[in-house]
Design a protein around this motif. Structure first.
Motif, PDB file in Angstrom:
ATOM      1  N   ILE A  74       0.936  -1.307   0.095  1.00 45.30           N
ATOM      2  CA  ILE A  74      -0.024   0.002   0.053  1.00 45.30           C
ATOM      3  C   ILE A  74       0.808   1.186   0.077  1.00 45.30           C
ATOM      4  N   TYR A  78       0.660   3.874  -2.908  1.00 41.18           N
ATOM      5  CA  TYR A  78       0.179   5.136  -2.901  1.00 41.18           C
ATOM      6  C   TYR A  78       0.546   6.424  -3.567  1.00 41.18           C
ATOM      7  N   GLU A  84      -6.983   6.792  -6.290  1.00 39.34           N
ATOM      8  CA  GLU A  84      -7.427   5.585  -6.340  1.00 39.34           C
ATOM      9  C   GLU A  84      -7.436   4.900  -5.080  1.00 39.34           C
ATOM     10  N   GLU A  85      -6.443   4.989  -4.061  1.00 39.81           N
ATOM     11  CA  GLU A  85      -6.115   4.691  -2.913  1.00 39.81           C
ATOM     12  C   GLU A  85      -7.422   5.347  -1.824  1.00 39.81           C
ATOM     13  N   VAL A  88     -10.481   3.674  -2.024  1.00 37.11           N
ATOM     14  CA  VAL A  88     -10.248   2.186  -1.595  1.00 37.11           C
ATOM     15  C   VAL A  88     -10.277   2.200   0.015  1.00 37.11           C
ATOM     16  N   GLY A 266      -2.399   7.688   2.671  1.00 39.45           N
ATOM     17  CA  GLY A 266      -1.666   6.540   2.662  1.00 39.45           C
ATOM     18  C   GLY A 266      -1.404   5.760   3.851  1.00 39.45           C
ATOM     19  N   LEU A 269      -4.585   3.888   4.913  1.00 38.70           N
ATOM     20  CA  LEU A 269      -4.688   2.770   4.268  1.00 38.70           C
ATOM     21  C   LEU A 269      -3.936   1.689   4.722  1.00 38.70           C
TER      22      LEU A 269
END
Length: 292
Positions: A74, A78, A84-85, A88, A266, A269
């Motif tokens: 991840i 990032y 997109e992350e 998610v 980031g 996530l």
């Protein structure tokens, strides 16, 4: 005291705190630093106990490798796909919050999963509410952390959609909650009152403050409660080592966020996705096995 009485006292406490912010919204300004500490502290404790759950899972080595590999993956991806992350992260957070809330209610009242329609509505609306609440912010604090990921125009669009959806989501959540708990009579009334108080707090004070209340007093506490059987088998040194290992990472994270606020997505996530994946991979009834 019985478990039921403890639960009621806990819910009365959360209700009282939420109503305090409803009656006096300016409390948010006085408690922002404290609530930031609660979020970081709860997040630290919440994440640190993952090590304990890995140690006492059926396949600790495999789970540890999976957890570490997913975290690194991840963080590497990032910088290449931050938007997109972010998508998610939001989707994973909705699923994670909703699943944990439903599991907690199931552990208290039982039989709720059989009513699939109401249970599914509750899971989605409960998980969605904290996220919608954050994006109804108008003071720019949330947008500050999205620098480099979402433009001002895109954030305004998200903000508008969130404000339109949050009323519908509150209605859906209350409807599904009442539908799930109507057979439990007086034993469930405080749960509904607590939910109403948090909703009212969203309307009266900063949604970021209400998210802090939700994350610390509801999500983190409920998660620890659901994992109580694992922790009952663990030794004190397991928690001490986990917290010591997590502390430097937590400090580095906080410092880096002050320097580069947009890294929040980031980092969040890297913590949230492996944490949620671990919930699915580990079982509470497995025999204790150690990594070493």
């Amino acid at each position: 005291m019985s478990h039921t009485l403890y639960t009621h006292l806990y819910e009365v406490l959360v209700t009282g705190i939420a109503l305090a912010f409803v009656v006096e919204p300016n409390l948010a300004g006085h408690f922002q630093s404290l609530l930031a500490v609660l979020i970081i502290g709860a997040g630290g404790l919440h994440g640190a106990v993952d090590a304990v759950k890995i140690k006492y899972s059926k396949t600790p080595r495999r789970n540890f490798a999976f957890y570490l590999a997913l975290t690194v993956l991840i963080l590497v991806i990032y910088p290449l796909a931050p938007k997109e992350e972010l998508a998610v992260l939001l989707a994973v957070s909705v699923a994670h919050f909703g699943n944990e809330d439903l599991k907690f209610l199931e552990s208290r009242f039982g039989g709720l999963q059989k009513r699939r329609g109401s249970a599914s509505l509750f899971r989605v609306s409960s998980g969605l509410l904290p996220i919608l609440g954050i994006f109804t912010q108008r003071d720019g604090s949330v947008q500050h952390f999205l620098l480099g990921v979402v433009s001002s125009n895109q954030f305004e669009t998200i903000n508008t959609v969130a404000q339109m959806l949050i009323v519908l989501d509150i209605f859906t959540l209350l409807t599904s909650l009442v539908s799930l708990l109507h057979r439990h009579g007086r034993s469930s009334w405080i749960t509904v009152v607590m939910s109403l108080s948090l909703f009212a707090a969203f309307e009266r004070t900063s949604p970021l403050i209400v998210f802090a209340l939700y994350f610390f007093f509801i999500h983190s506490m409920r998660s620890l409660y659901l994992d109580r059987r694992v922790f009952a088998r663990a030794k004190p040194k397991d928690f001490e080592l986990s917290l010591l290992a997590f502390a430097p990472l937590g400090v580095i994270t906080v410092v880096s966020l002050f320097i580069y606020p947009h890294l929040l997505i980031g980092v969040a996530l890297a913590f949230t996705v492996p944490h949620m994946a671990l919930q699915r991979r580990t079982t509470q009834g497995s025999r204790p096995r150690a990594l070493t």
